[in-house]
Enzyme design. Structure first.
Site, PDB file in Angstrom:
ATOM      1  N   ASP A  11      -3.327   2.484  -5.118  1.00 53.30           N
ATOM      2  CA  ASP A  11      -3.942   3.786  -4.858  1.00 53.30           C
ATOM      3  C   ASP A  11      -4.407   3.765  -3.409  1.00 53.30           C
ATOM      4  O   ASP A  11      -5.232   2.916  -3.029  1.00 53.30           O
ATOM      5  CB  ASP A  11      -5.141   4.015  -5.787  1.00 53.30           C
ATOM      6  CG  ASP A  11      -4.729   4.255  -7.228  1.00 53.30           C
ATOM      7  OD1 ASP A  11      -3.656   4.839  -7.440  1.00 53.30           O
ATOM      8  OD2 ASP A  11      -5.471   3.864  -8.139  1.00 53.30           O
ATOM      9  N   ASP A 130      -2.226  12.974 -15.581  1.00 53.60           N
ATOM     10  CA  ASP A 130      -3.594  12.484 -15.756  1.00 53.60           C
ATOM     11  C   ASP A 130      -4.235  13.327 -16.845  1.00 53.60           C
ATOM     12  O   ASP A 130      -4.307  14.558 -16.719  1.00 53.60           O
ATOM     13  CB  ASP A 130      -4.405  12.638 -14.458  1.00 53.60           C
ATOM     14  CG  ASP A 130      -3.786  11.873 -13.295  1.00 53.60           C
ATOM     15  OD1 ASP A 130      -3.143  10.835 -13.541  1.00 53.60           O
ATOM     16  OD2 ASP A 130      -3.939  12.314 -12.138  1.00 53.60           O
TER      17      ASP A 130
END
Length: 251
Positions: A11, A130
């Site tokens: 990330d 998500d």
């Protein structure tokens, strides 16, 4: 039988690898190029690179960093963050990405999935989802988990498959960074809902959690970040463990 895959995730924010809990409280986790090299050498099956603030900051993915990572590794490489057009994907593929991951842009413009699959082939297109469980219902979120939508996880997963996605990267926001295990019930339901590979993300804390994602969740791949970044789990040992549990894995 197809082998299960172990996928470290970088990330990226401001050019550094970061990690948080439930998508919040981001902490520095190291140099992405050094981490990518380590994972490639240590037996990771693939690498995922997510420029997590690109969409929120309304900018494109960090192309130079993508190229530098790609030059360092020799495993399949998926890149996501800020991708909203065919030209965005062309640039990333030219700079070393093997696959791209789209998330918020796919929700805002579902036709993008069709267009990208037609242009580059389904095998190149990963749709990241998500989702957060609220009152027993899994709701899809966008902009790095900051914005709730009315979309149901399983309905959306079916739609992205129909539109041509080659793979789904499902992150449970409830489990993310908690190290309490993956959302195996949701994973199992997803695997019954779609016929494309599912990458499990969110919650890895122990080797058994990976085993459970494959056996209970029926995931095709398991993605993790902090347990790898902070050397809590070594990929070669994880693969030996999974092999000992009769899980098909490439060593």
């Amino acid at each position: 039988m197809l082998t299960k895959r172990i996928i470290p995730c970088l990330d990226i924010k401001d050019g550094r690898t970061v990690k948080g809990v439930n998508f919040l409280e981001l902490k520095d986790a190291g140099n992405p190029i050094e981490l990518a090299k380590k994972y490639s050498e240590n037996g990771a099956d693939e690498l995922v690179f997510l420029d997590i603030s690109a969409t929120e900051e309304r900018r494109k993915t960090l192309v130079n960093l993508v190229r530098n990572v790609a030059e360092t590794i020799n495993i399949p490489f998926t890149v996501g963050g800020g991708i909203s057009s065919i030209s965005d994907v062309e640039i990333l593929l030219k700079n070393g990405a093997d696959k791209v991951s789209i998330n918020s842009s796919a929700i805002r413009n579902p036709q993008l999935i069709n267009d990208l699959a037609k242009e580059f082939g389904s095998q190149c297109i990963v749709v990241a989802i998500d989702a957060k469980q609220v009152n027993e219902i899994w709701k899809v979120h966008l902009v790095g988990g900051k914005q709730a939508t009315a979309l149901d996880l399983f309905d959306w997963a079916k739609e992205v498959e129909t539109r041509g996605a080659g793979e789904i990267l499902f992150t449970s926001m409830n489990n993310d960074g908690t190290k309490n295990g993956f959302a195996n019930d949701a994973l199992a339901q997803l695997s019954k809902t779609v016929n494309i590979p599912i990458i499990a993300s969110g919650g890895a804390g122990t080797m058994q959690h990976f085993e459970d994602a494959f056996t209970l969740g029926n995931a095709d791949a398991a993605l993790a970040a902090s347990v790898f970044h902070y050397n809590e789990i070594q990929i070669p040992e994880l693969k030996k463990y999974l092999k000992s549990k009769n899980i098909a894995i490439r060593i």
